[in-house]
Write an enzyme that holds these catalytic residues in place. Structure first.
Site, PDB file in Angstrom:
ATOM      1  N   ASP A 113     -14.118  -5.419   2.454  1.00 17.54           N
ATOM      2  CA  ASP A 113     -14.717  -6.566   1.784  1.00 17.54           C
ATOM      3  C   ASP A 113     -16.202  -6.207   1.547  1.00 17.54           C
ATOM      4  O   ASP A 113     -16.711  -5.264   2.154  1.00 17.54           O
ATOM      5  CB  ASP A 113     -14.559  -7.761   2.741  1.00 17.54           C
ATOM      6  CG  ASP A 113     -15.417  -8.933   2.381  1.00 17.54           C
ATOM      7  OD1 ASP A 113     -15.297  -9.407   1.245  1.00 17.54           O
ATOM      8  OD2 ASP A 113     -16.211  -9.384   3.237  1.00 17.54           O
ATOM      9  N   ASP A 115     -19.446  -8.719   0.782  1.00 19.64           N
ATOM     10  CA  ASP A 115     -20.482  -9.566   1.383  1.00 19.64           C
ATOM     11  C   ASP A 115     -20.183  -9.856   2.851  1.00 19.64           C
ATOM     12  O   ASP A 115     -19.091 -10.298   3.193  1.00 19.64           O
ATOM     13  CB  ASP A 115     -20.595 -10.889   0.614  1.00 19.64           C
ATOM     14  CG  ASP A 115     -21.221 -10.680  -0.740  1.00 19.64           C
ATOM     15  OD1 ASP A 115     -22.452 -10.610  -0.818  1.00 19.64           O
ATOM     16  OD2 ASP A 115     -20.460 -10.541  -1.727  1.00 19.64           O
ATOM     17  N   ASP A 305     -15.022 -10.393   6.502  1.00 17.92           N
ATOM     18  CA  ASP A 305     -15.677 -11.420   7.334  1.00 17.92           C
ATOM     19  C   ASP A 305     -15.310 -12.850   6.964  1.00 17.92           C
ATOM     20  O   ASP A 305     -15.740 -13.781   7.623  1.00 17.92           O
ATOM     21  CB  ASP A 305     -17.203 -11.296   7.202  1.00 17.92           C
ATOM     22  CG  ASP A 305     -17.684 -11.750   5.832  1.00 17.92           C
ATOM     23  OD1 ASP A 305     -17.029 -11.388   4.828  1.00 17.92           O
ATOM     24  OD2 ASP A 305     -18.686 -12.478   5.758  1.00 17.92           O
TER      25      ASP A 305
HETATM   26  O1  LIG Z   1     -15.265 -11.329  -0.763  1.00 21.44           O
HETATM   27  P1  LIG Z   1     -16.730 -11.086  -0.565  1.00 21.44           P
HETATM   28  O2  LIG Z   1     -17.182  -9.759  -1.070  1.00 21.44           O
HETATM   29  O3  LIG Z   1     -17.157 -11.333   0.853  1.00 21.44           O
HETATM   30  O4  LIG Z   1     -17.450 -12.211  -1.471  1.00 21.44           O
HETATM   31  C1  LIG Z   1     -17.433 -13.584  -1.078  1.00 21.44           C
HETATM   32  C2  LIG Z   1     -18.611 -14.286  -1.711  1.00 21.44           C
HETATM   33  O5  LIG Z   1     -19.758 -13.499  -1.346  1.00 21.44           O
HETATM   34  C3  LIG Z   1     -21.003 -13.868  -1.901  1.00 21.44           C
HETATM   35  O6  LIG Z   1     -21.479 -15.038  -1.270  1.00 21.44           O
HETATM   36  C4  LIG Z   1     -21.781 -14.855   0.093  1.00 21.44           C
HETATM   37  O7  LIG Z   1     -22.853 -13.877   0.221  1.00 21.44           O
HETATM   38  C5  LIG Z   1     -24.104 -14.310  -0.367  1.00 21.44           C
HETATM   39  C6  LIG Z   1     -25.084 -13.138  -0.248  1.00 21.44           C
HETATM   40  O8  LIG Z   1     -25.245 -12.735   1.079  1.00 21.44           O
HETATM   41  C7  LIG Z   1     -24.597 -15.578   0.325  1.00 21.44           C
HETATM   42  O9  LIG Z   1     -25.831 -16.027  -0.238  1.00 21.44           O
HETATM   43  C8  LIG Z   1     -23.529 -16.670   0.196  1.00 21.44           C
HETATM   44  O10 LIG Z   1     -23.912 -17.820   0.920  1.00 21.44           O
HETATM   45  C9  LIG Z   1     -22.177 -16.175   0.741  1.00 21.44           C
HETATM   46  O11 LIG Z   1     -21.158 -17.114   0.497  1.00 21.44           O
HETATM   47  C10 LIG Z   1     -20.926 -13.999  -3.401  1.00 21.44           C
HETATM   48  O12 LIG Z   1     -22.160 -14.459  -3.908  1.00 21.44           O
HETATM   49  C11 LIG Z   1     -19.764 -14.896  -3.821  1.00 21.44           C
HETATM   50  O13 LIG Z   1     -19.669 -14.885  -5.221  1.00 21.44           O
HETATM   51  C12 LIG Z   1     -18.493 -14.305  -3.236  1.00 21.44           C
HETATM   52  O14 LIG Z   1     -17.370 -15.077  -3.617  1.00 21.44           O
END
Ligand SMILES: O=P(O)(O)OC[C@H]1O[C@H](O[C@H]2O[C@H](CO)[C@@H](O)[C@H](O)[C@H]2O)[C@H](O)[C@@H](O)[C@@H]1O
Length: 367
Positions: A113, A115, A305
């Site tokens: 994954d 983020d 995560d």
């Molecule tokens: O599947 P992932 O790669 O984990 O993506 C899930 C979402 O991640 C991002 O949002 C998350 O991370 C951001 C940056 O650290 C944070 O600001 C936010 O609060 C988190 O939810 C991304 O911006 C989303 O579009 C993804 O869906």
């Protein structure tokens, strides 16, 4: 009453939660899966029942769920070791030798994954950069094992963060899959897009994006992110007093789109098509693309995560192949078998894996 859009609660400390999309998609007829470890109890089903968008679920439940994902609401807990022990999720670093033993004679396939796994969680989603050290590590991993990035972000965006052409990329929670552009010995056939099961939803996603941008523009800190086949409404930087207003705006938009559903990630409301596709299905699809779907000697490892990663952990648990690793500092209900606390530990784990593989290849050649 339809139940096509459902928000899922982030587990409160001392409460119990479930994976999102596999349970709450479509008609809502599915039941939460059995809890694998020992977990924390609150009447989650009741809470989830209330989070019914099209049926007019209570907005207060949405906000409760949003609140539960806020760190300011996470009370101090017993030590991490105690929590994880309770939840029966040992550290993947502590169990490294056992993991290696279990993978003996099998082809490891790595799913990562983005983020919160490869990059730290930050306020601005556009600045969630991964470190050069992490990039270097992932590049080495891909030299030894077929490797895929599986993200909620749109594929181009996550590619721009990772910038490694030798990987597979599954963006939009697995709804946009592309093979490596170069340098992978595992590459089979075409270099182009492999699979986009939700392409018919593109015009709808564009329309909803525009409406959401308009409706949320007066809410300071709210950010709508277009992830191509899904949309993210971020509330990390929104004052908690405004969360109800934000939830109301999102709900007012979604009620006109019964073919979309809502899930929740880390301080983000995620809007996506109701199709039966998720990160778990993307994992299976990628194994198939690699010609490994029916192999008994494949050992997939998925590190993630978020709730959306649970779909992939569950697929591995059900297949009885490989395992999931949850990146988390707190105990959570999960289908993962191990945990790592944060991206720096993910990097340690990946580096150990590369080192082990290098050594075992050297030994093999000497023999
Ligand atoms: O599947 P992932 O790669 O984990 O993506 C899930 C979402 O991640 C991002 O949002 C998350 O991370 C951001 C940056 O650290 C944070 O600001 C936010 O609060 C988190 O939810 C991304 O911006 C989303 O579009 C993804 O869906």
């Amino acid at each position: 009453m339809t139940r096509q859009n459902v928000v899922v609660s982030e587990p409160k400390p001392g409460t119990k939660s479930s994976s999102d999309s596999s349970i709450f998609s479509g008609t809502g007829a599915h039941k939460p899966p059995p809890v694998p470890g020992k977990f924390i109890g609150m009447n989650e089903r009741q809470l989830l029942k209330d989070l019914d968008v099209n049926g007019g679920g209570r907005i207060s439940s949405w906000v409760d769920s949003m609140r539960a994902s806020s760190p300011t609401h996470i009370k101090s807990t017993p030590s991490l070791a105690d929590e994880m022990e309770k939840a029966k999720q040992p550290s993947a670093l502590d169990m490294f030798e056992q993991i290696i033993k279990a993978s003996k004679g099998k082809q490891i396939v790595m799913f990562l994954d983005y983020d919160g796994t490869l990059s730290p969680i930050v306020d601005d989603p556009d600045r969630a950069f991964m470190s050069d050290a992490m990039r270097k590590t992932v590049r080495k991993v891909a030299r030894y094992f077929p490797t895929a990035i599986v993200s909620g972000r749109c594929r181009d965006k996550v590619y721009n963060f990772v910038r490694l052409a030798e990987l597979y990329y599954a963006g939009s929670h697995g709804m946009d899959i592309k093979g490596p552009a170069k340098g992978s010995k595992y590459l089979k056939g075409s270099h182009s897009v492999l699979f986009q099961p939700a392409s018919e939803f593109l015009p709808m996603m564009d329309e909803v994006y525009k409406t959401l941008m308009e409706k949320t523009k007066s809410i300071v800190g709210a950010k709508v992110e277009h992830n191509k086949f899904c949309l993210s409404v971020h509330f990390r930087c929104v004052d908690e007093k405004k969360w109800t207003e934000l939830a109301q705006e999102v709900r007012s938009v979604l009620k006109d789109y019964p073919k979309l559903r809502l899930t929740q990630g880390r301080k983000v409301l995620e809007i996506r098509p109701t199709i039966k596709w998720d990160k778990g299905k993307a994992l299976e699809f990628l194994l198939e693309s690699l010609g490994m779907a029916n192999c008994t000697n494949v050992f997939p490892i998925y590190i993630g995560d978020d709730r959306t990663d649970e779909d992939a952990f569950k697929v591995l648990r059900d297949r009885g192949q490989g395992f999931g690793i949850l990146v988390s500092k707190t105990a959570k209900e999960t289908n993962a078998s191990y945990y790592l606390q944060e991206p720096s530990e993910v990097m340690d784990f990946l580096q150990r894996l590369v080192k082990w593989r290098r050594l075992s290849l050297r030994r093999q050649f000497r023999m």
